[in-house]
Every structure is written in structure tokens, then in C-alpha cells.
Design a protein around this motif. Structure first.
Motif, short mmCIF file in Angstrom:
data_model
loop_
_atom_site.label_atom_id
_atom_site.label_comp_id
_atom_site.label_asym_id
_atom_site.label_seq_id
_atom_site.Cartn_x
_atom_site.Cartn_y
_atom_site.Cartn_z
N GLY A 110 51.77 34.17 33.53
CA GLY A 110 50.59 35.01 33.66
C GLY A 110 49.31 34.25 33.92
N THR A 111 49.40 33.09 34.58
CA THR A 111 48.19 32.35 34.92
C THR A 111 47.57 32.84 36.23
N HIS A 112 48.37 33.53 37.05
CA HIS A 112 47.90 33.94 38.37
C HIS A 112 48.24 35.41 38.63
N LEU A 113 47.44 36.01 39.47
CA LEU A 113 47.69 37.37 39.93
C LEU A 113 48.67 37.35 41.10
N PRO A 114 49.47 38.40 41.26
CA PRO A 114 50.40 38.43 42.40
C PRO A 114 49.70 38.24 43.74
N SER A 115 48.49 38.78 43.87
CA SER A 115 47.76 38.70 45.13
C SER A 115 47.26 37.30 45.44
N GLU A 116 47.27 36.40 44.45
CA GLU A 116 46.72 35.06 44.65
C GLU A 116 47.73 34.09 45.24
N ILE A 117 49.01 34.42 45.18
CA ILE A 117 50.05 33.50 45.65
C ILE A 117 50.94 34.23 46.64
N ASP A 118 51.07 33.68 47.83
CA ASP A 118 51.89 34.29 48.86
C ASP A 118 53.35 34.37 48.40
N LEU A 164 43.32 26.68 38.50
CA LEU A 164 43.20 28.00 37.89
C LEU A 164 43.83 28.02 36.50
N ASN A 165 44.83 27.18 36.29
CA ASN A 165 45.42 27.09 34.95
C ASN A 165 44.38 26.64 33.94
N GLY A 166 43.64 25.59 34.31
CA GLY A 166 42.62 25.09 33.40
C GLY A 166 41.49 26.07 33.18
N ALA A 167 41.19 26.87 34.22
CA ALA A 167 40.11 27.85 34.11
C ALA A 167 40.50 29.04 33.24
N ARG A 168 41.79 29.30 33.11
CA ARG A 168 42.24 30.52 32.45
C ARG A 168 42.96 30.30 31.13
N LEU A 169 43.56 29.14 30.95
CA LEU A 169 44.27 28.90 29.70
C LEU A 169 43.27 28.77 28.56
N PRO A 170 43.46 29.52 27.47
CA PRO A 170 42.51 29.46 26.35
C PRO A 170 42.49 28.08 25.72
N PRO A 193 38.47 15.27 42.58
CA PRO A 193 37.22 15.94 42.98
C PRO A 193 36.58 16.67 41.80
N GLU A 194 35.28 16.80 41.84
CA GLU A 194 34.57 17.53 40.81
C GLU A 194 34.89 19.01 40.93
N TYR A 195 35.16 19.64 39.81
CA TYR A 195 35.53 21.06 39.83
C TYR A 195 34.32 21.93 40.18
N VAL A 196 34.51 22.84 41.12
CA VAL A 196 33.49 23.81 41.51
C VAL A 196 34.06 25.20 41.26
N GLU A 197 33.51 25.89 40.28
CA GLU A 197 34.03 27.22 39.95
C GLU A 197 33.69 28.21 41.05
N LYS A 198 34.66 29.06 41.35
CA LYS A 198 34.47 30.08 42.37
C LYS A 198 34.68 31.46 41.75
N PRO A 199 34.15 32.50 42.39
CA PRO A 199 34.35 33.86 41.86
C PRO A 199 35.84 34.18 41.70
N GLY A 200 36.20 34.71 40.58
CA GLY A 200 37.59 35.08 40.32
C GLY A 200 38.37 34.02 39.58
N HIS A 201 37.86 32.80 39.50
CA HIS A 201 38.59 31.75 38.77
C HIS A 201 38.74 32.14 37.30
N LEU A 255 43.62 37.90 32.19
CA LEU A 255 44.69 36.92 32.19
C LEU A 255 44.56 35.96 31.00
N THR A 256 43.33 35.57 30.68
CA THR A 256 43.13 34.67 29.55
C THR A 256 43.57 35.31 28.24
N ALA A 257 43.33 36.61 28.10
CA ALA A 257 43.77 37.31 26.90
C ALA A 257 45.30 37.30 26.79
N GLY A 258 45.96 37.53 27.92
CA GLY A 258 47.42 37.49 27.92
C GLY A 258 47.94 36.09 27.64
N LEU A 259 47.25 35.10 28.20
CA LEU A 259 47.65 33.72 27.96
C LEU A 259 47.42 33.30 26.52
#
Length: 584
Positions: A67-75, A98-104, A123-131, A136-140
Motif C-alpha cells: 500500500g505504498t502506491h496507488l494503482p494509477s501511479e504504476i503502469d 515515494l516509500n520514504g514520503a509515505r511510510l510513517p 540527488p536532493e529530494y524535491v517533493e512534488k504534489p501527490g507524494h 496511504l500513510t494511515a494504511g501503512l
């Protein structure tokens, strides 16, 4: 239309299995991927094993089980979690962030360190909308809380059951037709998907225990003890072959006849065993057959079906036994693991008593227990995938041997020069692919001369990739220290031995420090009599770290350019507590 072509040595700027670069997730890395597949992946391995099986399972694991990713995010067809460029396997760095952005409890920089280690080009992390995704974090949070308390994980055990069943039910491959061999190899794709779907789950959740324990140890000034809590876990499937090889080596050392056979050379050893009617030879032969049945799928570069396994080339396992028979009894890996286990159990109780209150004490104990569960489960799901791949390998090698006999190809490994969607046509008319196979083999082998960039930030034509022979690193001199990441605790001094192949070990001696580009389970037998391990790439949860901790050997990973900078034969000190390597 015939597929036959005249061979050519030119390597195209884009290899036949190359993926399209993801625009949404544009950074790729060889971190972890370089450990799993250090060499270019063969065309059939990419198109059948990975594209049809492992990659699909990886997506399923991230979306459905973790549950780290939405179905629409991965082909669904070509999951952007990985990439293949120049034949080299890459992990999509942007996707894993995205794992690091979402895992509690984690941040992206902390996650990147766990995943990639310490590399100057991160590379330096640059947060983007939706990260960030609160749902998902609650489920994780629920999933990670479960990982800190559960004693069972039936799905991980099911991967082992399926893999064992695949080996148990192997038919007589020589009785199958060419097309039946292809169909048999393809029949394991569903098992690959199932087994690998749980591998990213166990891999990710195996970071939770160390993260929580490490944070709590930090509060009491004992952060340096984390490595010891990751040691002596038991039940680590990738370490199990070392115990079996050790026992075989002991049986050789205890027998004058077997010792004489090994001293006579490995080329004729199996024939000598078969010709001998002695009890020692019969027992060793039976034990070795049992070893190959249980662990024969393991291999150097084992995630590519082109690479020989211990079963397809038994001399590889005999080489390991030959080294172990000369080791002293105190190098017994089982005894070392038992000592480390006792040390870990005592240390856990000692550290728990230092926690400030009952709540943090219980949190620490939960984290410590999670480490003992999920690290082995990670290796179990990985081993299951490798065993299933072993069944695919043996079926396709049978087909390859037939084609060598018919003059279609020079080497049975060249069956892997085909693409999956060419196999049916090949079975119907092998002769028409003769030129194609020869051409691809020549071009494929040329890929080994390329030095894959550790990070790819944009599509890079293969003509612009550096050649391995062009890579120059500053040679370390006495007093120089190379920085890396702590892999396994302890400090040792010894002679550096630069190894690029676990079966080309030269005069590697007891207590020498192995310095390698990366390691997989084929290297594990060498760890038994090594004084320490230094690896160019890797992180806390990669193979070399896990197995070295299990065997009680200091290990430093992510020591950039270690194999190029450390002189072969130099005396060095490895500090597995800090990841520092010093040339003495």
C-alpha cells in the motif's frame, strides 16, 4: 520472413531490451539493482523473467499488499519501478522515494540511505504534489504496527512452499518436446509474480524494526549497538547454503580418500566419486546430490537465467567446498551464528533495561523482535523467486543443449539471446534464428565493456557510456580512509583481496579481507573464512550486510570505488561499526 541475419559487432545506441525513460519518475539508480544483476541481463531474462513475472509481482506488492502506491501511479504492463538500459538493470530511484514520503516515521533522505547507502551523486529530494498521501500513510501505519508485533507471516511461508513444490514436481525434461520445454518454463510466471509480490513487502517492512530500534537507541546514547541487534538472527535462507557447504567440507577434511580426490583436482572429481565404491565416496555423493537438490538454483548473478547455477555447473559448488575443507574448525559458521545469537539476546535485554519507561521498553522489544522476523522473511521471499527461476533455467538449458547438438548455436546459454515473443517461432523453425542469435551474442557480450552510470537522470545513448577500461580512480595510500556505510559490526585487519568473481579467488587466504564490486549468495561461502568484507555498493539491508551479520564478519558497504582504490594485497582495517576502511 526469415529472421536470419549476418552477424555484426556494432553495438546500437539503444539495446533491444531497453525501456523507455519515465517522464514522471525520471531518476534511475544501479543501487540494489547492481547487487541483484551486476552484469547485463540477457534478452530472454529481461523479456520473460522480469517483464512478464518479477516486475508485475513488484507492482502487485507495492499496490495491493504493502500500500505504498496507488494503482494509477504504476503502469500495469511495464511498471516504472525498474528500468533496463544497455541491458543493465536499474531501480527507479524516483519511484522508491515515494516509500520514504509515505511510510510513517521515515523521511525520504532516511529511506534513500537505507536503500542506496552513501553515494556522492544522490540527488536532493524535491517533493512534488501527490507524494504525501495521508490515506496511504494511515494504511501503512497499520501495516508497520503489525510488522512490529506479528510472529507469523503465512504469505512469506507460502512463497517457500510454492518454490519447493516447483522443484519437487519437475518432470523429466529430456522427455519434453522443444515447445513443451518453452511452455514449461513459461508456466512458472504466475509463481514468480506471487513470490515477488511479497518480496518488496518483506524488504520494506524489514526496515521498520531497525528504524524504530535505532531511534530509541539514539535517545539513550547507544546508537552504535544497532548492528549487533541485526546479527545472529537464524533462519536466513541465503546463509543456509554456507552451513551445508561447510558440513560437506568437513566430511572431506575427515576422509583421507575424499581429501586425495580433492587434491587431485575438481575437473574429474564427480567421475572419481562415481567410480569409487567406498562408503565415504557414496556418502559424499549422496550428500552433494541432496545439496544440489535443495540449493542448486543459487548462482553468481542468479537473477539472470543465463548464468550457471550450482545445479547446472556443479563445479562451482565444489570450488566452495574445496575452500571450506581447508578452514579451521573454529570457522564453523553455525557456531559463529550461535555465538552471535546469544550475544544479541543478551544485548537486547541489557538495552531494554536502559529504556526510560515501560512504554519505550516495550516498543524497543517489539522492534528487536521484528528484526528477527522480517530480515529472514525478506531472504525467504527472495530465495523462493530464485528457486522458481532455477526451474525455468533448467528447462531452457535443456532446449539450449539440443540446439547446440543441432548446430543452431555454439553455446547452450545462447538460448537466452532470444526474446520471449520469439520462442514459439524459434521452436517451429530454429534454423531461421541462427544468424540472429550469433549477432545478439556478439553485441550482448560487448555490453560488458560498458560502465553503467550509477545514476541515470536522462536517456543516455550507449555510445556515451564510459568504458570500464577508461574508469580511473585515485589509488589509496597508507593512512587513507575510505568512507562507506556500516554493514555488519566489528573491526578486523587483514590483507585486501580484490575479487570480481566468487570463483576466481586466486590466493584468497584465511582472514583476508574480501573487496568486491557487489555480492550475491554465490559469494557467501567465501565469507566463512574471510576476515571482513568491503563492497563498492550496498546498504544496511542488502545481501552482503545481512549475511556478514549472520556470520559475524565486519562489513563496510557503499565504499565507492573500493575495488579500484584499494591495492590488492594491501593491509587494511575494516570498521563495520562505522563503514570506514583504512589502508594501513
Amino acid at each position: 520472413m526469415s529472421n536470419e541475419q549476418e552477424p555484426t559487432s556494432a553495438v546500437p545506441d539503444r539495446w533491444i531490451t531497453d525501456w523507455d525513460f519515465s517522464e514522471e519518475y525520471p531518476v534511475y539508480t544501479r543501487a540494489n539493482a547492481g547487487e541483484v544483476l551486476p552484469d547485463p541481463s540477457s534478452p530472454l531474462n529481461v523479456t520473460l523473467v522480469w517483464n512478464k513475472g518479477l516486475n508485475i509481482g513488484w507492482r502487485e506488492g507495492y499496490v495491493e499488499h504493502l500500500g505504498t502506491h496507488l494503482p494509477s501511479e504504476i503502469d500495469e504492463v511495464m511498471p516504472q519501478i525498474i528500468g533496463n538500459f544497455g541491458g543493465y538493470h536499474y531501480t527507479n530511484f524516483s519511484m522508491t522515494e515515494l516509500n520514504g514520503a509515505r511510510l510513517p516515521g521515515l523521511t525520504v533522505p532516511v529511506w534513500n540511505t537505507l536503500w542506496v547507502g552513501d553515494h556522492p551523486d544522490i540527488p536532493e529530494y524535491v517533493e512534488k504534489p501527490g507524494h504525501a498521501n495521508a490515506e496511504l500513510t494511515a494504511g501503512l501505519a497499520e501495516k508497520t504496527a503489525w510488522s512490529l508485533t506479528t510472529d507469523t507471516y503465512p504469505e512469506a511461508e507460502e512463497t517457500k512452499r510454492r518454490a519447493d513444490l516447483a522443484r519437487e514436481q519437475r518432470p523429466d525434461l529430456t522427455s519434453l518436446s522443444d515447445q513443451e520445454l518453452i511452455d514449461h518454463a513459461r508456466s512458472f510466471v504466475p509463481d514468480l509474480i506471487f513470490c515477488y509480490a511479497y518480496h518488496p513487502v518483506t524488504t520494506t517492512l524489514s526496515t521498520m524494526g531497525p528504524a524504530v530500534a535505532g531511534a530509541l537507541l539514539e535517545t539513550i546514547g547507544e546508537a552504535d549497538k544497532l548492528g549487533d541487534l541485526l546479527s545472529g538472527l537464524g533462519g536466513v535462507d541465503s546463509a543456509a547454503p554456507s552451513y551445508a557447504l561447510w558440513n560437506l567440507g568437513r566430511s572431506v577434511a575427515a576422509s583421507e580418500e575424499l581429501t586425495a580426490m580433492f587434491d587431485n583436482g575438481l575437473a574429474t572429481l564427480l567421475d572419481d566419486l562415481a567410480a569409487s565404491g567406498s562408503p565415504d565416496a557414496k556418502q559424499f555423493g549422496a550428500d552433494f546430490d541432496d545439496f544440489l537438490y535443495k540449493y542448486g538454483s543459487r548462482a553468481p548473478n542468479e537473477w539472470d537465467i543465463r548464468s550457471d547455477s550450482w545445479e547446472s555447473k556443479p563445479v562451482l559448488a565444489l570450488l566452495a567446498i574445496n575452500g571450506m575443507r581447508l578452514s579451521p574448525p573454529e570457522a564453523d559458521p553455525a557456531l559463529i551464528r550461535e555465538r552471535n545469537e546469544a550475544k544479541r539476546i543478551a544485548l537486547t535485554a541489557e538495552l531494554a533495561a536502559k529504556m526510560p519507561d515501560a512504554e519505550t521498553r516495550q516498543s524497543f522489544l517489539d522492534a528487536a523482535k521484528s528484526i528477527t522476523k522480517f530480515m529472514p522473511w525478506r531472504e525467504r521471499t527472495k530465495t523462493a523467486c530464485v528457486k522458481v527461476m532455477g526451474e525455468m533455467r533448467m528447462a531452457l538449458y535443456e532446449l539450449g543443449h539440443r540446439m547446440v547438438d543441432r548446430g543452431i548455436m555454439e553455446d547452450h546459454h545462447d538460448i537466452t539471446m532470444l526474446l520471449d515473443d520469439e520462442l514459439d517461432s524459434f521452436a517451429a523453425d530454429p534454423e531461421s534464428f541462427k544468424g540472429t542469435i550469433a549477432e545478439r551474442r556478439e553485441q550482448y557480450l560487448a555490453l560488458f565493456d560498458l560502465q553503467p552510470p550509477f545514476f541515470l537522470f536522462e536517456p543516455l545513448p550507449l555510445s556515451q557510456w564510459p568504458k570500464r577500461t577508461e574508469h580511473k580512480a585515485q589509488i589509496a595510500v597508507p593512512g587513507d580512509s575510505l568512507s562507506g556505510v556500516a554493514g555488519a559490526p566489528g573491526v578486523s585487519r587483514g590483507r585486501a583481496r580484490i575479487l570480481h568473481d566468487p570463483y576466481d579467488i586466486g590466493d584468497l587466504g584465511e582472514g583476508d579481507i574480501i573487496v568486491a564490486p557487489q555480492t550475491d549468495p554465490a559469494w557467501t561461502p567465501l565469507f566463512v573464512f574471510a576476515g571482513g568484507v568491503v563492497v563498492n555498493v550496498g546498504a544496511t539491508i542488502t545481501h552482503s550486510s545481512i549475511v556478514c551479520r549472520e556470520l559475524g564478519i565486519p562489513c563496510a558497504v557503499s565504499v565507492h570505488d573500493a575495488t579500484a582504490r584499494i591495492p590488492d594485497g594491501a593491509m587494511i582495517e575494516v570498521d563495520g561499526n562505522t563503514g570506514t576502511v583504512t589502508v594501513l
